[in-house]
Design an enzyme around this catalytic site. Sequence first.
Site, PDB file in Angstrom:
ATOM      1  N   ASP A 115      30.910  -1.706 -23.835  1.00 30.49           N
ATOM      2  CA  ASP A 115      30.470  -0.522 -24.655  1.00 30.49           C
ATOM      3  C   ASP A 115      29.077  -0.944 -25.053  1.00 30.49           C
ATOM      4  O   ASP A 115      28.733  -1.877 -25.768  1.00 30.49           O
ATOM      5  CB  ASP A 115      31.282  -0.522 -25.740  1.00 30.49           C
ATOM      6  CG  ASP A 115      31.083   0.687 -26.774  1.00 30.49           C
ATOM      7  OD1 ASP A 115      30.119   1.529 -26.171  1.00 30.49           O
ATOM      8  OD2 ASP A 115      31.449   0.883 -27.629  1.00 30.49           O
ATOM      9  N   ASP A 302      24.160   4.836 -22.041  1.00 32.67           N
ATOM     10  CA  ASP A 302      25.586   4.665 -22.846  1.00 32.67           C
ATOM     11  C   ASP A 302      26.325   4.673 -21.857  1.00 32.67           C
ATOM     12  O   ASP A 302      26.935   5.498 -21.098  1.00 32.67           O
ATOM     13  CB  ASP A 302      25.392   6.350 -23.368  1.00 32.67           C
ATOM     14  CG  ASP A 302      26.429   6.181 -24.540  1.00 32.67           C
ATOM     15  OD1 ASP A 302      27.252   5.366 -24.568  1.00 32.67           O
ATOM     16  OD2 ASP A 302      26.812   7.246 -24.949  1.00 32.67           O
TER      17      ASP A 302
END
Length: 426
Positions: A115, A302
Amino acid sequence: MNLPLALFSVLTLISVCEAYSIGFPHLQARRTVWQGTRFTKGLPIVGQANQRTQIVGQANQRPSQSFFQRFRSTKQDFLPKPTGRDEILINYFDELYSCPITIGTPGQEFNVAFDTRSSMTWVPSIHAPPRYRRMHKYKRYNNESSITYTTNNKNFDVIDDSNRITGHFSRDSLKIADVTIKKQSFGETLLETNMFRGTTNDGILGLGLSKLDGEEELSVLDNMVSQGLVPAPVFSVYLNRYGSGGPESVLTLGGTNPYYCEEEFTFVDLTVPHRWQFNIDRVQLSSGGGIFCESGCQAMVDSRSSFIAGPTEETRALNQQLGGKWFKGPQGLSNYKFDCSEVDDLPDVEFIVNGKKLSLSSRDYTAEMELYGETICVSRILSMGWRESGEPDWILGLNFMRAYYTQFDKGNRRIGFAKARSFPKI
Ligand SMILES: *[C@@H]1O[C@H](CO)[C@@H](O)[C@H](O)[C@H]1NC(C)=O
């Protein structure tokens, strides 16, 4: 290859919702399941569930050494050596890449999604209320069976995108990329609302720059540096395409592995302290068509977003200039589509970063899927919809990262892109 419609629909569903604010796209996948031609909320029907389990089983397999070796042996001698430590990422239908780790002594195994947003690493806890343990069949960390566990007396209760995550911090040994980090702080979650239901993923490996309020513990990467396990606070990511037959996706911690890229890095400085965010000069088509983000805009890399998202007006114009046709599919499945036989003729979409052109070919920004027995190619450049002020204009998600080997350099507060190496089909 064709994505199963069930999975794909979900990706597209989010485009219609708020791409950015929703978080991990597969979260929605588990909520919306395809039955025949309809989408319903709930668990997969049995036939599909079995099918998926099989596919997931394959997706979850670590590659055999010989598979890996085949590619290793083609490595050219002149390439510089990797400067960090490699760990394989497991590709879940191009939607999510998870990293195998162990926590505790003896090690308890988990798969955690890498992440690039949050810096917090967490796994589900054995102490979750029984009803959550039954509902979600994650692996769960058991502090009682680890001799290196220590308590950390701090709780957290956060809304991470639309997901509530509650639990407490603990410390234990965490093994990743063949090294063991001592006394790593991580979250044990007691409640996590459906985050990874139906996937082989259990939790999160926090490689982002944002911290929870009051959270002062070192992240996994920072601890690796401070304990002398890797040379620098850098990580790099190579993402493969699902079913491409190429080498596994690889997360290199502490440096880069030049084996996975075809050119020198183009670096750009970060523009905010808490995100992998930077300036792009412009977005354009190689055909000389539209120019978007004309006077520069903010973008962020992202890993939570499986697609690319941008401002609504601009992505609409861009898809239209590419010749995309809007279609309304079953519930939420609306998007721009292209004729698959013409996809190869579409122009590149170019992101100009620090004066350098980062090109995505049509194969990078579209995906094939089947709808009512017909194969169509849908756009993976979607409208971001609503976003909070101060948030980036463009989100460069997994579609982008598959095309560009990305180096996240925390020490120098910059991010680097180099065209990902393409591997011959085997
Ligand atoms: C394990 O965690 C639970 C919940 O935080 C705690 O009550 C228990 O004391 C811990 N076990 C040990 C051996 O510390």
